[in-house]
Write an enzyme that holds these catalytic residues in place. Structure first.
Site, PDB file in Angstrom:
ATOM      1  N   PHE A 107      -9.425   8.504   8.420  1.00 50.70           N
ATOM      2  CA  PHE A 107      -9.192   8.835   6.726  1.00 50.70           C
ATOM      3  C   PHE A 107     -10.608   8.215   6.718  1.00 50.70           C
ATOM      4  O   PHE A 107     -11.835   7.720   6.645  1.00 50.70           O
ATOM      5  CB  PHE A 107      -8.084   8.644   6.612  1.00 50.70           C
ATOM      6  CG  PHE A 107      -8.305   6.691   6.294  1.00 50.70           C
ATOM      7  CD1 PHE A 107      -8.605   6.040   4.898  1.00 50.70           C
ATOM      8  CD2 PHE A 107      -7.653   6.365   7.465  1.00 50.70           C
ATOM      9  CE1 PHE A 107      -8.243   4.919   4.906  1.00 50.70           C
ATOM     10  CE2 PHE A 107      -7.724   4.560   7.118  1.00 50.70           C
ATOM     11  CZ  PHE A 107      -8.771   4.172   5.897  1.00 50.70           C
ATOM     12  N   ASN A 122      -0.827   3.914   1.582  1.00 47.89           N
ATOM     13  CA  ASN A 122      -1.464   4.809   2.239  1.00 47.89           C
ATOM     14  C   ASN A 122      -1.250   4.633   3.506  1.00 47.89           C
ATOM     15  O   ASN A 122      -1.058   3.672   3.940  1.00 47.89           O
ATOM     16  CB  ASN A 122      -3.416   3.648   1.824  1.00 47.89           C
ATOM     17  CG  ASN A 122      -4.145   4.753   3.054  1.00 47.89           C
ATOM     18  OD1 ASN A 122      -3.785   5.069   3.864  1.00 47.89           O
ATOM     19  ND2 ASN A 122      -5.380   5.602   2.114  1.00 47.89           N
ATOM     20  N   THR A 180       1.208  -1.257   0.397  1.00 49.32           N
ATOM     21  CA  THR A 180      -0.393  -0.249  -0.590  1.00 49.32           C
ATOM     22  C   THR A 180       0.536   0.941  -0.149  1.00 49.32           C
ATOM     23  O   THR A 180       2.333   1.290   0.909  1.00 49.32           O
ATOM     24  CB  THR A 180      -1.101  -0.218   0.840  1.00 49.32           C
ATOM     25  OG1 THR A 180      -1.460   1.367   1.134  1.00 49.32           O
ATOM     26  CG2 THR A 180      -0.481  -0.270   2.603  1.00 49.32           C
ATOM     27  N   ASP A 182      -8.021  -3.672  -0.497  1.00 49.39           N
ATOM     28  CA  ASP A 182      -8.448  -3.599  -0.857  1.00 49.39           C
ATOM     29  C   ASP A 182     -10.129  -2.727  -0.445  1.00 49.39           C
ATOM     30  O   ASP A 182     -10.367  -4.108   0.495  1.00 49.39           O
ATOM     31  CB  ASP A 182      -9.065  -3.588  -2.348  1.00 49.39           C
ATOM     32  CG  ASP A 182      -9.953  -2.128  -3.317  1.00 49.39           C
ATOM     33  OD1 ASP A 182      -8.970  -0.922  -3.550  1.00 49.39           O
ATOM     34  OD2 ASP A 182     -10.654  -2.507  -4.044  1.00 49.39           O
ATOM     35  N   TYR A 192      -2.143   5.623   6.345  1.00 45.95           N
ATOM     36  CA  TYR A 192      -3.026   5.319   7.126  1.00 45.95           C
ATOM     37  C   TYR A 192      -2.770   3.959   7.001  1.00 45.95           C
ATOM     38  O   TYR A 192      -3.516   3.660   8.612  1.00 45.95           O
ATOM     39  CB  TYR A 192      -4.293   6.411   6.843  1.00 45.95           C
ATOM     40  CG  TYR A 192      -4.275   7.826   6.792  1.00 45.95           C
ATOM     41  CD1 TYR A 192      -4.408   9.449   8.179  1.00 45.95           C
ATOM     42  CD2 TYR A 192      -4.310   8.906   5.914  1.00 45.95           C
ATOM     43  CE1 TYR A 192      -4.278  10.455   7.583  1.00 45.95           C
ATOM     44  CE2 TYR A 192      -4.115  10.598   6.080  1.00 45.95           C
ATOM     45  CZ  TYR A 192      -4.006  10.421   7.143  1.00 45.95           C
ATOM     46  OH  TYR A 192      -4.077  11.795   7.336  1.00 45.95           O
TER      47      TYR A 192
END
Length: 200
Positions: A157, A11, A9, A72, A13
């Protein structure tokens, strides 16, 4: 014996949530995409949550030859026939913008009294088999709740300020990370992944 795994990832967060959930497990060492030298934008073109999860994990395995897992996640709202679903991150279009995504969700729900929704996460683990061939496993986590009318909370988030999980009065964005990690969709899917790794 510790094993090295990459969490596929970009991301920050998500990475924070997963690192917190894995803290003290002692069974494997988590590596980031940056740590394995991957700066690529991972593909997410299958049109489904499980498919995108698998696609990202396979990309890292195929290009960097490392065992990895990817997730996901989507918010699925009953009154909107499962939207935003797989398109949750880009619900309001490019570029990705959580504020615009939440505003569009509230606008689309304005005429609906049914506020039921679920967060759904799917993790895909890809690791080498006896002959180096990829072996895949998927793990799903779901948490049910409702969408509220006004954002609450500064944590989390995405859609967290609008989502109140069943049995709670706080939104995900109002919960301490440790509390969210006990019940979140991602934590539930991750717990299944960790349990699997512990059985190997």
């Amino acid at each position: 014996m510790e094993r090295m795994l990459c969490f596929a990832t970009n991301n920050a967060y998500k990475l924070e949530e997963v690192q917190a959930a894995l803290s003290g497990s002692g069974t494997f060492v988590l590596r980031t995409l940056r740590e394995i030298g991957c700066t690529d934008e991972l593909p997410e073109t299958t049109g489904t949550i499980p498919g995108n999860s698998r696609q990202k994990a396979r990309y890292v395995f195929d290009h960097f030859n490392v065992a990895c897992f990817a997730d996901d996640t989507g918010l699925e709202v009953e009154a909107l026939d499962g939207e935003p679903g797989v398109d949750s991150a880009y619900y309001a279009g490019e570029p990705r913008d959580n504020t615009r995504n939440r505003a569009l969700l509230l606008a689309n729900l304005a005429e609906h009294t049914n506020r039921r929704a679920q967060f759904r996460s799917v993790f895909t683990l890809v690791e080498p088999g006896p002959n180096g061939e990829p072996i895949e496993h998927q793990f799903e986590g779901i948490v049910m709740g409702v969408i509220i009318d006004v954002e609450r909370g500064d944590g989390g988030f995405g859609y967290d300020p609008l989502f109140v999980p069943d049995g709670y009065e706080q939104t995900f964005a109002e919960m301490p990370l440790a509390e969210k990690n006990k019940i979140s969709h991602r934590a539930r899917a991750l717990a299944k992944l960790v349990a699997y790794l512990g059985q190997e």
